[in-house]
Design an enzyme around this catalytic site. Structure first.
Site, PDB file in Angstrom:
ATOM      1  N   TYR A  90      18.295  52.367  22.666  1.00  0.00           N
ATOM      2  CA  TYR A  90      17.067  52.996  22.471  1.00  0.00           C
ATOM      3  C   TYR A  90      17.353  54.443  22.075  1.00  0.00           C
ATOM      4  O   TYR A  90      18.343  55.102  22.853  1.00  0.00           O
ATOM      5  CB  TYR A  90      16.126  53.017  23.608  1.00  0.00           C
ATOM      6  CG  TYR A  90      15.033  53.806  23.678  1.00  0.00           C
ATOM      7  CD1 TYR A  90      13.824  53.541  22.874  1.00  0.00           C
ATOM      8  CD2 TYR A  90      14.936  55.071  24.397  1.00  0.00           C
ATOM      9  CE1 TYR A  90      12.878  54.102  23.044  1.00  0.00           C
ATOM     10  CE2 TYR A  90      13.662  55.635  24.216  1.00  0.00           C
ATOM     11  CZ  TYR A  90      12.432  55.230  23.424  1.00  0.00           C
ATOM     12  OH  TYR A  90      11.491  55.946  23.679  1.00  0.00           O
ATOM     13  N   ASP A 143      25.093  58.707  20.575  1.00  0.00           N
ATOM     14  CA  ASP A 143      23.468  59.050  21.288  1.00  0.00           C
ATOM     15  C   ASP A 143      24.001  59.291  22.776  1.00  0.00           C
ATOM     16  O   ASP A 143      24.091  58.097  23.461  1.00  0.00           O
ATOM     17  CB  ASP A 143      22.593  58.082  20.974  1.00  0.00           C
ATOM     18  CG  ASP A 143      21.355  58.491  21.783  1.00  0.00           C
ATOM     19  OD1 ASP A 143      21.430  59.312  22.720  1.00  0.00           O
ATOM     20  OD2 ASP A 143      20.186  57.972  21.387  1.00  0.00           O
ATOM     21  N   LYS A 151      18.730  64.865  28.404  1.00  0.00           N
ATOM     22  CA  LYS A 151      18.777  64.939  29.885  1.00  0.00           C
ATOM     23  C   LYS A 151      19.611  65.853  30.711  1.00  0.00           C
ATOM     24  O   LYS A 151      19.055  67.027  31.122  1.00  0.00           O
ATOM     25  CB  LYS A 151      19.093  63.488  30.368  1.00  0.00           C
ATOM     26  CG  LYS A 151      18.168  62.565  29.662  1.00  0.00           C
ATOM     27  CD  LYS A 151      18.428  61.038  30.050  1.00  0.00           C
ATOM     28  CE  LYS A 151      17.578  59.958  29.497  1.00  0.00           C
ATOM     29  NZ  LYS A 151      16.386  59.701  29.834  1.00  0.00           N
TER      30      LYS A 151
HETATM   31  N1  HOZ Z   1      12.697  56.227  28.258  1.00  0.00           N
HETATM   32  C1  HOZ Z   1      13.276  56.495  29.462  1.00  0.00           C
HETATM   33  C2  HOZ Z   1      14.133  55.926  30.040  1.00  0.00           C
HETATM   34  N2  HOZ Z   1      15.129  55.074  29.191  1.00  0.00           N
HETATM   35  C3  HOZ Z   1      12.009  56.772  30.211  1.00  0.00           C
HETATM   36  C4  HOZ Z   1      11.496  57.854  30.201  1.00  0.00           C
HETATM   37  C5  HOZ Z   1      10.361  58.292  31.255  1.00  0.00           C
HETATM   38  O1  HOZ Z   1       9.482  57.579  31.309  1.00  0.00           O
HETATM   39  O2  HOZ Z   1      10.401  59.445  31.741  1.00  0.00           O
END
Ligand code: HOZ
Length: 423
Positions: free
Chosen positions: A144, A239, A267
């Protein structure tokens, strides 16, 4: 455990926000039940709107390497706030942050600050296309890279958790520029390049996947990606939104000794504030406006609050390299407590307990997990005061704020919860 306040808030939220949440996995559809609404965090702990206390292993989905409300981050925020919240003009602190990123991740010779991981990957792809003059991107099933149009093909995270097809609203012309191949299969990449030798702009990969659960690269896999992309004149994009400053001070590229052409960070780099970074080879990044013609911009890019928090985070990492040993040891103890019928993947302080006794190396093997058992496990842990990511297809994160006692309590809770989930 009382949850009335969270339930009422969720009902209210659904009237104003799609599904009641601002990011899909938070709605707990992957495990059932209603999400807890969080009132505050402190160190390793979260406190919900009903006053329940949890040991937190989401850590805001990765950013909180030092736990909640770390004093150095709070002090940096206060200092930045007193100078002003946004200028839309260059500041000394953003140069400091760019230099700190470059010092920790030397492959990033030039960097741009943006606001989210999605923006970083979207921009890196544009740069890759603009630089190579090619349109196709290779990504991997279950990886992702944010909700970038062309990358929402066979995506992980919420798309995997909800079992969604590739997203409506993405024009076919965009998704046609993406080839999704199985992760950890270098031959598939070789074959794709053989079929389209001069059409592929970039291969984008989470060097350690975190968005279909934690899945490390097989030995030699990242080396093969590096070699194949270089041979065909395509760019290799790591990534590292999740792995950056998480699996080692220099991310997965330091851990595995691979130098990508471009890297995206998010992050941890923001210390819990919204910021992300993309960057890489100077000859490539010099094509970005105003140095070159590839356009990318942002009013809040380099926002002083986010830069202040990010700088405090990176300075802490630079001055306390020993934290990675502590994080590894703590997470290793969590990994070791699983029964044989559960597969554990861990790299540094990222980890997933997969409810299968088979190795999990790609999306095909990840999706064979027993998600119903995972759901039972999740709720049993919650009842015992341990807050895990609410999906089999996400990684948990340990922070430096997790004490020995926290880990011990978590291990005890996990042993009981495994017994409940596995029957
Ligand atoms: N896509 C995020 C984790 N892989 C989730 C982000 C969120 O819900 O804050």
């Amino acid at each position: 455990m009382h949850t009335e306040q969270s339930q009422q808030l969720f009902e209210r939220a659904r009237l104003s926000i799609p599904g009641g949440v601002n990011s899909p996995v938070r709605a707990w559809r992957g495990v059932g039940g209603n999400p807890r609404f969080i009132a505050r965090g402190q160190g390793s702990r979260l406190f919900d709107a009903d006053g329940n206390e949890y040991i937190d292993y989401i850590g805001s989905w990765g950013p909180l390497l030092l736990g909640h409300r770390h004093p150095e981050i709070l002090a940096a925020l206060e200092e930045a706030m007193l100078r002003g919240t946004s200028f839309g003009a260059p500041t000394e602190q953003e140069v400091d942050l760019a230099e700190a990123v470059r010092a920790l991740v030397p492959s990033m010779e030039l960097v741009r600050l943006v606001n989210s991981g999605t923006e970083a990957t979207m921009s890196a792809l544009r740069v890759a296309r603009g630089f190579t003059g090619r349109d196709i991107t290779i990504k991997f099933e279950g990886c992702y890279h944010g909700h970038v149009d062309s990358l929402l093909v066979k995506a992980g995270s919420g798309v995997a958790t909800l079992g969604l097809p590739d997203s409506p609203g993405v024009p076919k012309g965009f998704s046609d520029t993406t080839m999704a191949l199985p992760f950890n299969d270098a031959q598939a990449v070789e074959d794709a390049f053989k079929a389209h030798p001069d059409k592929i702009a970039a291969v984008i990969v989470e060097p350690v996947c975190g968005n279909m659960g934690c899945i490390p690269p097989n030995p030699g896999y990242l080396e093969a990606l590096r070699e194949i992309t270089a041979r065909y004149g395509a760019l290799l994009i790591f990534d590292e939104v999740m792995t950056g400053f998480r699996v080692s001070p220099g991310g997965a590229q330091q851990l595995y000794g691979i130098k990508p052409d471009l890297t995206t960070l998010g992050k941890v780099v923001g210390g819990g504030l919204p910021i992300a970074v993309y960057g890489g080879r100077r000859d490539i990044m010099s094509h970005i406006a105003p140095s070159g013609p590839i356009y990318q911009a942002g009013t809040l890019s380099g926002n002083p609050l986010a830069v202040g928090a990010g700088l405090a985070m990176l300075r802490h990492i630079q001055s306390h390299p020993e934290i990675y040993e502590q994080l590894n040891a703590a997470t290793g103890r969590l990994a070791a407590c699983a029964p044989e019928s559960v597969t554990v993947n861990r790299i540094g302080s990222m980890m997933t307990w997969f409810f299968t006794d088979q190795p999990v190396t790609d999306w095909d093997s990840a999706k064979k997990c027993d998600t119903a058992k995972f759901g039972k496990f999740f709720h049993a842990m919650l009842e015992r005061g341990v807050y895990l990511p609410p999906s089999q297809f996400e990684a948990l994160f340990v922070s430096t704020a997790h004490s020995e006692a926290d880990i011990e309590r978590t291990v005890a809770a996990a042993k009981e919860s495994f017994a409940i989930a596995l029957g």
